[in-house]
Design an enzyme around this catalytic site. Structure first.
Site, PDB file in Angstrom:
ATOM      1  N   LYS A 140       0.834  -1.275   0.059  1.00  0.00           N
ATOM      2  CA  LYS A 140       0.002   0.104  -0.036  1.00  0.00           C
ATOM      3  C   LYS A 140       0.888   1.277  -0.056  1.00  0.00           C
ATOM      4  O   LYS A 140       0.534   2.258  -0.743  1.00  0.00           O
ATOM      5  CB  LYS A 140      -0.909  -0.018   1.219  1.00  0.00           C
ATOM      6  CG  LYS A 140      -1.861   1.081   1.325  1.00  0.00           C
ATOM      7  CD  LYS A 140      -2.661   1.347   2.556  1.00  0.00           C
ATOM      8  CE  LYS A 140      -3.656   0.130   2.634  1.00  0.00           C
ATOM      9  NZ  LYS A 140      -4.638   0.360   3.781  1.00  0.00           N
TER      10      LYS A 140
ATOM     11  N   GLU B 205     -13.539  12.072  13.655  1.00  0.00           N
ATOM     12  CA  GLU B 205     -13.770  12.372  12.519  1.00  0.00           C
ATOM     13  C   GLU B 205     -15.261  12.662  12.052  1.00  0.00           C
ATOM     14  O   GLU B 205     -16.018  11.952  12.446  1.00  0.00           O
ATOM     15  CB  GLU B 205     -12.745  11.936  11.208  1.00  0.00           C
ATOM     16  CG  GLU B 205     -13.183  10.310  11.396  1.00  0.00           C
ATOM     17  CD  GLU B 205     -14.176   9.931  10.514  1.00  0.00           C
ATOM     18  OE1 GLU B 205     -14.821  10.653   9.722  1.00  0.00           O
ATOM     19  OE2 GLU B 205     -14.739   8.885  10.692  1.00  0.00           O
ATOM     20  N   PHE B 206     -15.663  13.584  11.124  1.00  0.00           N
ATOM     21  CA  PHE B 206     -16.870  13.803  10.536  1.00  0.00           C
ATOM     22  C   PHE B 206     -16.777  13.985   9.171  1.00  0.00           C
ATOM     23  O   PHE B 206     -17.540  14.732   8.479  1.00  0.00           O
ATOM     24  CB  PHE B 206     -17.564  15.108  11.316  1.00  0.00           C
ATOM     25  CG  PHE B 206     -17.752  14.862  12.850  1.00  0.00           C
ATOM     26  CD1 PHE B 206     -18.796  14.101  13.330  1.00  0.00           C
ATOM     27  CD2 PHE B 206     -16.771  15.379  13.470  1.00  0.00           C
ATOM     28  CE1 PHE B 206     -18.822  14.097  14.799  1.00  0.00           C
ATOM     29  CE2 PHE B 206     -16.842  15.435  15.107  1.00  0.00           C
ATOM     30  CZ  PHE B 206     -17.941  14.803  15.607  1.00  0.00           C
TER      31      PHE B 206
ATOM     32  N   LYS C 182     -17.832  12.786   5.222  1.00  0.00           N
ATOM     33  CA  LYS C 182     -18.839  11.839   4.472  1.00  0.00           C
ATOM     34  C   LYS C 182     -17.873  11.428   3.239  1.00  0.00           C
ATOM     35  O   LYS C 182     -17.308  12.346   2.428  1.00  0.00           O
ATOM     36  CB  LYS C 182     -19.855  13.015   4.132  1.00  0.00           C
ATOM     37  CG  LYS C 182     -20.711  13.444   5.050  1.00  0.00           C
ATOM     38  CD  LYS C 182     -22.013  14.114   4.633  1.00  0.00           C
ATOM     39  CE  LYS C 182     -21.570  15.565   3.645  1.00  0.00           C
ATOM     40  NZ  LYS C 182     -21.063  16.527   4.703  1.00  0.00           N
TER      41      LYS C 182
ATOM     42  N   ILE D  83     -33.389  12.464   5.636  1.00  0.00           N
ATOM     43  CA  ILE D  83     -34.880  11.929   5.624  1.00  0.00           C
ATOM     44  C   ILE D  83     -35.572  11.509   4.270  1.00  0.00           C
ATOM     45  O   ILE D  83     -36.569  11.699   4.029  1.00  0.00           O
ATOM     46  CB  ILE D  83     -35.833  13.251   6.391  1.00  0.00           C
ATOM     47  CG1 ILE D  83     -35.847  14.241   5.407  1.00  0.00           C
ATOM     48  CG2 ILE D  83     -35.504  13.297   7.806  1.00  0.00           C
ATOM     49  CD1 ILE D  83     -37.184  15.303   5.998  1.00  0.00           C
TER      50      ILE D  83
ATOM     51  N   CYS E  17     -19.229   3.449   8.699  1.00  0.00           N
ATOM     52  CA  CYS E  17     -19.512   4.130  10.001  1.00  0.00           C
ATOM     53  C   CYS E  17     -20.838   4.020  10.536  1.00  0.00           C
ATOM     54  O   CYS E  17     -20.925   3.375  11.888  1.00  0.00           O
ATOM     55  CB  CYS E  17     -19.392   5.779   9.579  1.00  0.00           C
ATOM     56  SG  CYS E  17     -17.751   6.368   9.229  1.00  0.00           S
TER      57      CYS E  17
ATOM     58  N   LYS F 136     -21.453   0.073  11.836  1.00  0.00           N
ATOM     59  CA  LYS F 136     -20.352  -0.224  13.032  1.00  0.00           C
ATOM     60  C   LYS F 136     -20.692   0.677  14.215  1.00  0.00           C
ATOM     61  O   LYS F 136     -20.454   0.016  15.289  1.00  0.00           O
ATOM     62  CB  LYS F 136     -18.868  -0.090  12.432  1.00  0.00           C
ATOM     63  CG  LYS F 136     -17.846   0.017  13.463  1.00  0.00           C
ATOM     64  CD  LYS F 136     -16.587   0.162  12.595  1.00  0.00           C
ATOM     65  CE  LYS F 136     -16.162   1.248  12.240  1.00  0.00           C
ATOM     66  NZ  LYS F 136     -16.101   2.349  13.410  1.00  0.00           N
TER      67      LYS F 136
ATOM     68  N   LYS G 134     -23.167   4.230  -1.410  1.00  0.00           N
ATOM     69  CA  LYS G 134     -23.589   5.625  -1.670  1.00  0.00           C
ATOM     70  C   LYS G 134     -22.891   6.194  -2.911  1.00  0.00           C
ATOM     71  O   LYS G 134     -21.853   5.761  -3.120  1.00  0.00           O
ATOM     72  CB  LYS G 134     -23.706   6.610  -0.480  1.00  0.00           C
ATOM     73  CG  LYS G 134     -22.159   6.939  -0.194  1.00  0.00           C
ATOM     74  CD  LYS G 134     -21.895   7.776   1.138  1.00  0.00           C
ATOM     75  CE  LYS G 134     -22.174   9.075   0.617  1.00  0.00           C
ATOM     76  NZ  LYS G 134     -21.745  10.062   1.741  1.00  0.00           N
TER      77      LYS G 134
END
Length: 452
Positions: free
Chosen positions: A35, A154-155, A157, A256, A266, A269, A327
């Site tokens: 890697k 972390e946030f 997306k 929604i 995420c 889990k 997604k």
């Protein structure tokens, strides 16, 4: 500043690269030599829009480095991020073996004061375990070196991670000393110049914030899917309901949208881990258990619609799938609804032809030769008895339905993301099924006016 980021998965690679982008000297560490060799050549292990170009740019500028040598990266670094995986164990709890192994390694090589930051998603109390491992390793060396441990969840997306990091809604940092707070403020200063807030708190609260945030978003998704299923039974239109409740500022429009369940690295889990943490401390997270149950069931909704449409006679049918990743804008297939759907179709005797813009290699790795891999979305449709829209990639939103009709054996579409107009497809002669709407029943006369 000089920082080390241990782990070159999704979180670690994005974190290290974005810090390098603002001029910080970053070394990313991984034990996987292949890697690291690939990263040095600009070959990334993940797909994230814009990340490859940013990695290449910062490597060329000499700000971003990749190595398997933890010792060299940790010595004299100001901040060391732990960003390795915390996969769920059989009981749903987060597996901390990799986090604690890194902590031991840092303790074995630390040479001066540093802030050791858990960037991985970890349960409350993990920072204390990280501190203990480092102290144990230092004691074994006979060294007494000052350090601090911090939590910086972390946030990000997937599909928008770079913007999320460079232009964050908020930066959450858990610290236990003024010195650590000063170091972390200096580190994040480039991101605060545009007014993005940094929120300092105690470490357990920071650790809990990450789980609580993901659990809330997962709850919104499962709640809306539950409502969608009831709408379909009662003859209501979930799209109208969504607009009606989304206009309430207390609820909002995000997360929604009805569909076929959440997946990824995420939400599944973290929901499991929070349920398990509560259980271990004598508390039952009843809402989250329901969230998880609804999501598990929702992944079968599209298959159930297929089975009902064909009266259970699925053997020998060819089914086309558009979308495999959980997604759009990612190749991540962890916990993806597509995996559940494909498994059920194969067991029922169907053949499956699938296409995804970026997740084909990952699908081949997971599914092998059990399905056919199409060269594009239209190739997947040739002689298909039905089309299942599983991931709402932009290129699937406005297809040439004349070509779709010509290629398919039967004109049947199951829309798992509600991206098409039922009336339009019916006028084109398709049998159309989506989520949360009785598409088999005639629409009320006022429906078109309601869309305005």
């Amino acid at each position: 500043m000089k920082i080390a980021v241990v782990g070159t998965g999704y979180v670690g690679l994005v974190t290290g690269t974005c810090f390098a982008e603002v001029g910080i000297d970053v070394t990313c560490i991984d034990i996987d030599q292949r890697k690291i060799d690939n990263l040095c050549q600009g070959v990334l292990p993940i797909y994230e829009p814009g990340l490859e170009e940013m990695v290449t740019r910062n490597v060329d500028k000499g700000r971003l480095h990749f190595s398997t040598e933890l010792a060299g990266a940790v010595q004299d670094c100001d901040v060391a991020f732990i960003a390795v995986g915390t996969p769920p164990g059989e009981d749903g709890s987060a597996d901390l073996q990799y986090v604690l192994a890194v902590a031991r390694g840092i303790g074995e090589h630390l040479s001066s004061y540093s802030v050791i930051v858990t960037k991985s998603t970890v349960p409350v109390g993990t920072a204390a375990k990280v501190r203990a491992e480092i102290e144990k390793a230092l004691a074994k060396r006979g060294e007494s070196i000052e350090f601090d441990v911090a939590s910086n969840p972390e946030f990000l997306k997937e599909g928008a991670a770079i913007d999320d990091f460079l232009k964050p809604d908020r930066i959450v940092v858990g610290v236990s000393s003024e010195r650590a707070e000063e170091v972390m403020t200096k580190l994040y200063k480039p991101f605060l110049l545009n007014g993005h807030p940094i929120i300092f708190m105690d470490i357990p609260s920071a650790e809990m914030t990450k789980y609580a945030a993901n659990a809330m978003l997962a709850t919104k998704i499962s709640f809306m899917n539950d409502v969608a299923n009831l709408c379909e039974i009662m003859g209501a239109d979930v799209n109208m309901v969504r607009r009606g409740i989304g206009s309430d500022a207390r609820i909002g429009t995000k997360f929604i949208y009805p569909g076929i369940g959440y997946g990824g690295s995420c939400f599944p889990k973290d929901v499991k881990a929070l349920i398990r943490t509560a259980h271990e401390n004598g508390y039952d997270m009843q809402v989250l258990r329901a969230v998880e149950s609804v999501n598990d069931d929702q992944k079968s909704v599209l298959f159930n619609k297929v089975s009902k449409h064909f009266s259970g006679k699925l053997k020998g049918l060819k089914i086309a799938l558009w979308g495999l990743s959980f997604k759009p804008k990612t190749d991540d297939m962890r916990e993806a609804p597509s995996l559940v759907i494909i498994e059920k179709l194969l067991v029922a005797g169907c053949t499956v032809s699938a296409y995804d813009p970026v997740a084909m290699k990952e699908a081949e790795h997971l599914l092998g030769s059990s399905i056919a891999y199409a060269k594009d979305e239209f190739d997947a449709l040739i002689d298909a008895d039905a089309l299942l829209v599983v991931t709402e990639w932009p290129e699937f939103r406005v297809p040439n339905f004349a070509v779709v009709s010509r290629l398919m054996k039967q004109k049947v579409i199951f829309d798992g993301r509600n991206i098409y107009d039922a009336r339009e497809l019916k006028e084109l002669g398709f049998a159309y099924h989506c989520i949360g709407i009785q598409t088999t029943h005639p629409e009320p006369a006022f429906a078109a006016k309601a869309r305005l």
